[in-house]
Structure formats: C-alpha cells, structure tokens
Design an enzyme around this catalytic site. Structure first.
Site, PDB file in Angstrom:
ATOM      1  N   CYS A  10       0.601  -1.499   0.026  1.00 38.37           N
ATOM      2  CA  CYS A  10      -0.340  -0.100   0.187  1.00 38.37           C
ATOM      3  C   CYS A  10       0.848   1.179  -0.152  1.00 38.37           C
ATOM      4  O   CYS A  10       2.491   0.683  -0.361  1.00 38.37           O
ATOM      5  CB  CYS A  10      -0.850  -0.009   0.465  1.00 38.37           C
ATOM      6  SG  CYS A  10      -0.405  -0.161   2.733  1.00 38.37           S
ATOM      7  N   ARG A  16      -3.720  -0.423   4.879  1.00 34.41           N
ATOM      8  CA  ARG A  16      -4.276  -1.571   3.782  1.00 34.41           C
ATOM      9  C   ARG A  16      -3.290  -3.010   4.242  1.00 34.41           C
ATOM     10  O   ARG A  16      -3.650  -3.486   3.910  1.00 34.41           O
ATOM     11  CB  ARG A  16      -4.874  -1.288   2.885  1.00 34.41           C
ATOM     12  CG  ARG A  16      -5.610   0.022   2.814  1.00 34.41           C
ATOM     13  CD  ARG A  16      -5.843   0.347   1.711  1.00 34.41           C
ATOM     14  NE  ARG A  16      -4.577   1.316   1.629  1.00 34.41           N
ATOM     15  CZ  ARG A  16      -4.496   2.360   0.571  1.00 34.41           C
ATOM     16  NH1 ARG A  16      -5.213   2.318  -0.915  1.00 34.41           N
ATOM     17  NH2 ARG A  16      -3.312   3.451   0.239  1.00 34.41           N
ATOM     18  N   ASP A 125      -8.622   3.588   0.571  1.00 31.95           N
ATOM     19  CA  ASP A 125      -7.432   3.626   1.918  1.00 31.95           C
ATOM     20  C   ASP A 125      -8.253   4.459   3.501  1.00 31.95           C
ATOM     21  O   ASP A 125      -8.959   5.225   3.233  1.00 31.95           O
ATOM     22  CB  ASP A 125      -6.080   5.018   1.243  1.00 31.95           C
ATOM     23  CG  ASP A 125      -5.785   5.339   2.385  1.00 31.95           C
ATOM     24  OD1 ASP A 125      -5.738   4.718   3.906  1.00 31.95           O
ATOM     25  OD2 ASP A 125      -4.822   6.357   1.926  1.00 31.95           O
TER      26      ASP A 125
HETATM   27  P1  4NP Z   1      -1.836   2.547   4.203  1.00 31.91           P
HETATM   28  O1  4NP Z   1      -2.836   3.683   4.666  1.00 31.91           O
HETATM   29  O2  4NP Z   1      -1.296   2.959   2.930  1.00 31.91           O
HETATM   30  O3  4NP Z   1      -3.243   1.789   4.183  1.00 31.91           O
HETATM   31  O4  4NP Z   1      -1.062   2.242   4.536  1.00 31.91           O
HETATM   32  C1  4NP Z   1      -1.563   5.099   4.747  1.00 31.91           C
HETATM   33  C2  4NP Z   1      -1.428   5.604   5.807  1.00 31.91           C
HETATM   34  C3  4NP Z   1      -0.694   7.055   5.515  1.00 31.91           C
HETATM   35  C4  4NP Z   1      -0.952   7.317   5.937  1.00 31.91           C
HETATM   36  C5  4NP Z   1      -1.249   7.691   4.283  1.00 31.91           C
HETATM   37  C6  4NP Z   1      -1.968   6.217   3.989  1.00 31.91           C
HETATM   38  N1  4NP Z   1      -0.458   9.106   5.704  1.00 31.91           N
HETATM   39  O5  4NP Z   1       0.224  10.771   4.299  1.00 31.91           O
HETATM   40  O6  4NP Z   1       0.783   9.534   5.787  1.00 31.91           O
END
Ligand code: 4NP
Length: 154
Positions: A10, A16, A125
């Site tokens: 991800c 995710r 997300d």
């Molecule tokens: P992930 O979610 O990609 O599902 O782990 C996110 C985690 C952190 C961030 C964005 C999406 N961020 O911008 O820090």
C-alpha cells in the site's frame, strides 16, 4: 516446502497492507497452506513503525495479531524474492511498476483482481476515515485472501 511467496503493498504500510498480510496468514493457516508473506509501502513515511492502532484493533477483532509488524518501503529485490506482488490501489500499482527491474519475476497486479466481480477495483485507503472504513478494509482484504488461498491451494 514454501512454494508461494506473496507481498502486499500500500502507500504507508501501516493500514491496508499489514491488514492484508494478517488476513492472508489467517486464511492460509485455516487452509493448511504454507506461505511466505510480507507487506510494505511505496512511501517511506512510516518505516520502522507498527501498524496504525485502528488496523491492529480491527485485525484483533478477527483473532489476528499484526502488532509486531513494522513498516518498510518496497525494494528492487522484492521483485525477485516474491512470486506475487499485490497493490491495494492504482497509485500503488503505478509506483510499483515504476521501480520494477527488468529481471523482475513477480506477478504484479491489483489485490482485488483475485476476487470475481471486483477486478480492477481498489482497496480504499482508510487512513483518513473512521472505524467503519477499517471494517470495510478488513472485509476487502479477507475476500481477496480467501480467493487467493483457494487459487494457490489448487
Ligand atoms: P496505508 O494508509 O497506505 O493503507 O498504510 C496510509 C497510511 C499513511 C498515510 C497514507 C495512507 N500517510 O499519508 O501518512
């Protein structure tokens, strides 16, 4: 013998993809399928960090402990180390493809491509959402994990 190795990817590797890794470990264990699995992010924002508390809590509701996972960024060696690399969304897929080496052997696709009727769809997300978004994420990654295990067990 471990015949299948699967990497879930991800953006941040705290929501995710660690949930997908947990759901896949659970589905594989239930099916008696031995697998090697890991998760990572396309970005380095959360390297070394445990999953988001909401992701840990959601997995815990289903009896899966993902609290010991730590964030890492995707690396070129992943393309030869894993047989499958699954992106959660289209941005992730684009960024994975951007660094794919010529000698890469991993089969790269969207995670929900393995779910009949959800091909081409993204795992949304949940980071800026609430608990219900994390529940939706768990549902999506579980559906994919079960479909993937069924395919790998064949
Ligand atoms: P992930 O979610 O990609 O599902 O782990 C996110 C985690 C952190 C961030 C964005 C999406 N961020 O911008 O820090």
């Amino acid at each position: 013998m471990t015949s299948h190795s699967v990497l879930f990817v991800c953006l941040g590797n705290i929501c995710r993809s660690p949930m997908a890794e947990g759901a896949f470990r659970l589905a594989a264990a239930r099916a008696g399928l031995e697998v090697e699995t890991d998760s990572c992010g396309t970005a380095a924002y959360h390297v070394g960090e445990p999953p988001d508390g909401r992701a840990i809590a959601t997995a815990e509701l289903h009896g899966v402990d993902i609290s010991d996972l730590r964030g890492r960024q995707i690396e070129v060696s992943d393309f030869t180390r894993f047989t499958y690399i699954f992106a959660m969304d289209h941005d992730n897929l684009r960024n994975i493809r951007r660094i794919e080496p010529d000698n890469g052997t991993a089969k790269v696709s969207l995670l929900l491509d393995v779910v009949a009727g959800r091909e081409g769809a993204a795992v949304a997300d949940p980071y800026y959402g609430g608990e219900e978004n994390f529940r939706d994420t768990w549902e999506d990654v579980t559906m994919a994990a079960e479909a993937l295990v069924a395919e790998l067990a064949r």
